[in-house]
Motif scaffolding. Structure first.
Motif, PDB file in Angstrom:
ATOM      1  N   GLN A  15       0.832  -1.200   0.000  1.00 22.51           N
ATOM      2  CA  GLN A  15       0.000   0.000   0.000  1.00 22.51           C
ATOM      3  C   GLN A  15       0.869   1.254   0.000  1.00 22.51           C
ATOM      4  O   GLN A  15       0.585   2.223  -0.719  1.00 22.51           O
ATOM      5  N   ALA A  16       1.947   1.242   0.784  1.00 21.14           N
ATOM      6  CA  ALA A  16       2.830   2.402   0.869  1.00 21.14           C
ATOM      7  C   ALA A  16       3.626   2.627  -0.410  1.00 21.14           C
ATOM      8  O   ALA A  16       4.009   3.770  -0.713  1.00 21.14           O
ATOM      9  N   ASN A  17       3.870   1.570  -1.154  1.00 18.35           N
ATOM     10  CA  ASN A  17       4.734   1.663  -2.334  1.00 18.35           C
ATOM     11  C   ASN A  17       3.984   1.508  -3.655  1.00 18.35           C
ATOM     12  O   ASN A  17       4.610   1.340  -4.703  1.00 18.35           O
ATOM     13  N   ALA A  18       2.665   1.605  -3.609  1.00 14.03           N
ATOM     14  CA  ALA A  18       1.860   1.359  -4.812  1.00 14.03           C
ATOM     15  C   ALA A  18       2.211   2.311  -5.951  1.00 14.03           C
ATOM     16  O   ALA A  18       2.350   1.888  -7.103  1.00 14.03           O
ATOM     17  N   THR A  22       3.866   1.226  -9.513  1.00  9.38           N
ATOM     18  CA  THR A  22       3.193   1.508 -10.781  1.00  9.38           C
ATOM     19  C   THR A  22       4.138   2.225 -11.733  1.00  9.38           C
ATOM     20  O   THR A  22       4.227   1.879 -12.926  1.00  9.38           O
ATOM     21  N   GLY A  23       4.866   3.203 -11.223  1.00  9.42           N
ATOM     22  CA  GLY A  23       5.826   3.915 -12.062  1.00  9.42           C
ATOM     23  C   GLY A  23       6.943   3.014 -12.551  1.00  9.42           C
ATOM     24  O   GLY A  23       7.341   3.082 -13.726  1.00  9.42           O
ATOM     25  N   ALA A  24       7.454   2.135 -11.681  1.00 11.42           N
ATOM     26  CA  ALA A  24       8.534   1.238 -12.071  1.00 11.42           C
ATOM     27  C   ALA A  24       8.110   0.294 -13.179  1.00 11.42           C
ATOM     28  O   ALA A  24       8.855   0.048 -14.134  1.00 11.42           O
ATOM     29  N   SER A  32      15.019  -7.359 -15.389  1.00 12.04           N
ATOM     30  CA  SER A  32      14.645  -8.766 -15.581  1.00 12.04           C
ATOM     31  C   SER A  32      13.254  -8.903 -16.165  1.00 12.04           C
ATOM     32  O   SER A  32      12.969  -9.835 -16.935  1.00 12.04           O
ATOM     33  N   ARG A  33      12.372  -7.971 -15.816  1.00 10.32           N
ATOM     34  CA  ARG A  33      11.031  -8.001 -16.395  1.00 10.32           C
ATOM     35  C   ARG A  33      11.086  -7.707 -17.885  1.00 10.32           C
ATOM     36  O   ARG A  33      10.433  -8.387 -18.692  1.00 10.32           O
ATOM     37  N   GLN A  34      11.849  -6.702 -18.251  1.00  9.67           N
ATOM     38  CA  GLN A  34      11.926  -6.305 -19.647  1.00  9.67           C
ATOM     39  C   GLN A  34      12.593  -7.369 -20.509  1.00  9.67           C
ATOM     40  O   GLN A  34      12.194  -7.603 -21.651  1.00  9.67           O
ATOM     41  N   LEU A  35      13.616  -8.018 -19.952  1.00  7.52           N
ATOM     42  CA  LEU A  35      14.390  -8.977 -20.730  1.00  7.52           C
ATOM     43  C   LEU A  35      13.794 -10.379 -20.745  1.00  7.52           C
ATOM     44  O   LEU A  35      13.976 -11.115 -21.728  1.00  7.52           O
ATOM     45  N   VAL A  36      13.107 -10.754 -19.652  1.00  5.96           N
ATOM     46  CA  VAL A  36      12.748 -12.168 -19.520  1.00  5.96           C
ATOM     47  C   VAL A  36      11.333 -12.404 -19.009  1.00  5.96           C
ATOM     48  O   VAL A  36      10.498 -13.010 -19.686  1.00  5.96           O
ATOM     49  N   ALA A 170      15.686  -3.192  -4.512  1.00  5.39           N
ATOM     50  CA  ALA A 170      16.874  -2.998  -5.351  1.00  5.39           C
ATOM     51  C   ALA A 170      16.558  -3.335  -6.806  1.00  5.39           C
ATOM     52  O   ALA A 170      15.955  -4.365  -7.098  1.00  5.39           O
ATOM     53  N   GLY A 171      16.951  -2.454  -7.697  1.00  3.17           N
ATOM     54  CA  GLY A 171      16.720  -2.678  -9.116  1.00  3.17           C
ATOM     55  C   GLY A 171      15.358  -2.255  -9.612  1.00  3.17           C
ATOM     56  O   GLY A 171      15.038  -2.463 -10.786  1.00  3.17           O
ATOM     57  N   CYS A 172      14.548  -1.647  -8.724  1.00  8.23           N
ATOM     58  CA  CYS A 172      13.194  -1.241  -9.115  1.00  8.23           C
ATOM     59  C   CYS A 172      13.074   0.249  -9.405  1.00  8.23           C
ATOM     60  O   CYS A 172      12.009   0.702  -9.812  1.00  8.23           O
ATOM     61  N   GLY A 173      14.129   1.011  -9.154  1.00 11.91           N
ATOM     62  CA  GLY A 173      14.050   2.438  -9.411  1.00 11.91           C
ATOM     63  C   GLY A 173      13.907   3.235  -8.128  1.00 11.91           C
ATOM     64  O   GLY A 173      14.149   2.739  -7.023  1.00 11.91           O
ATOM     65  N   GLU A 174      13.487   4.497  -8.288  1.00 12.84           N
ATOM     66  CA  GLU A 174      13.440   5.437  -7.175  1.00 12.84           C
ATOM     67  C   GLU A 174      12.041   5.531  -6.556  1.00 12.84           C
ATOM     68  O   GLU A 174      11.049   5.099  -7.145  1.00 12.84           O
ATOM     69  N   GLY A 175      12.006   6.115  -5.351  1.00 13.97           N
ATOM     70  CA  GLY A 175      10.737   6.473  -4.733  1.00 13.97           C
ATOM     71  C   GLY A 175      10.125   5.433  -3.829  1.00 13.97           C
ATOM     72  O   GLY A 175       9.003   5.605  -3.340  1.00 13.97           O
ATOM     73  N   PHE A 176      10.846   4.345  -3.538  1.00 14.50           N
ATOM     74  CA  PHE A 176      10.290   3.272  -2.724  1.00 14.50           C
ATOM     75  C   PHE A 176      10.589   3.495  -1.243  1.00 14.50           C
ATOM     76  O   PHE A 176      11.653   3.986  -0.875  1.00 14.50           O
TER      77      PHE A 176
END
Length: 225
Positions: A15-18, A22-24, A32-36, A170-176
């Motif tokens: 809930q705190a990181n929704a 969404t942005g990530a 890993s999501r983009q590649l595989v 880690a690896g998910c981007g900023e704002g978490f």
């Protein structure tokens, strides 16, 4: 750390990181999501030629939309209202706010050819409840498809045994903010969880990361015993 309080920390963290999540996802921040793994789960579902799919833990709805674009009727379910709001804003499916406890109690009446859980089975008792509910959600001959971290890779330098672990963005981007804990299962732990729910393993895929040569995930296909 184990217990109901740990399970509640999972939901609190999501809930705190929704918004950050969404942005990530929508900005393609997770390599890993983009590649595989995104393509791997879509292909695994499409290989079943389903007419209807239930996407449990759908998040902001990317998988629901991808399957709907392929002409499949999809119900996307998540316990986090702001994630469902984001999903509904982009359309592409029948999105519903529903907790795993409500799901376990039988709140979802529809059945589907495929129930898919894409990196959405994070708890201990909550996951056991969801798996136990899956047979009531599947049409005859239906398949549960679960993509999760590969146990042999995800164990890292920790002992290879089932148990609670602290999460990481880690690896998910900023704002978490603070990450969610998660319940690590060995391969044997997953098979035991499926068996306890009356499900048997029908197949297993191990998508390989093109840069590391190691499994990026594991995809289990299970059905009623």
């Amino acid at each position: 750390m184990p217990g109901a309080s740990t399970e509640s920390r999972i939901l609190d963290a999501w809930q705190a990181n929704a918004d950050a999540w969404t942005g990530a996802v929508r900005n393609g921040c997770i390599e890993s999501r983009q590649l595989v793994t995104d393509r791997a789960i879509v292909d695994a579902v499409l290989a079943q030629s389903p007419r209807r799919v239930i996407d449990l833990g759908c998040g902001e709805g990317w998988l629901t939309r991808a399957l709907a674009d392929a002409g499949i009727a999809v119900i996307g379910v998540d316990a986090v209202p702001s994630l469902i709001e984001a999903a509904r804003a982009d359309g592409g499916g029948d999105f519903r706010v529903l907790s795993y406890a409500e799901l376990t109690a039988g709140a979802l009446r529809e059945r589907a050819d495929v129930v898919v859980c894409n990196f959405s089975l994070l708890g201990e008792d909550s996951v056991a409840g969801v798996l136990a509910a899956v047979p009531s959600l599947l049409e005859a001959g239906g398949v549960l498809i679960v993509q999760t971290l590969h146990p042999l890779v995800a164990t890292g330098d920790k002992p290879y045994r089932d148990g609670w672990r602290e999460g990481s963005w880690a690896g998910c981007g900023e704002g978490f903010a603070e990450p969610a804990p998660w319940y690590f299962r060995t391969m044997g732990g997953w098979l035991a969880a499926f068996a306890k729910a009356g499900l048997h393993l029908k197949g297993m895929l191990e998508p390989i990361h093109p840069h590391t040569g190691r499994p990026a995930s594991v995809i289990f296909l299970a059905g009623e015993s």
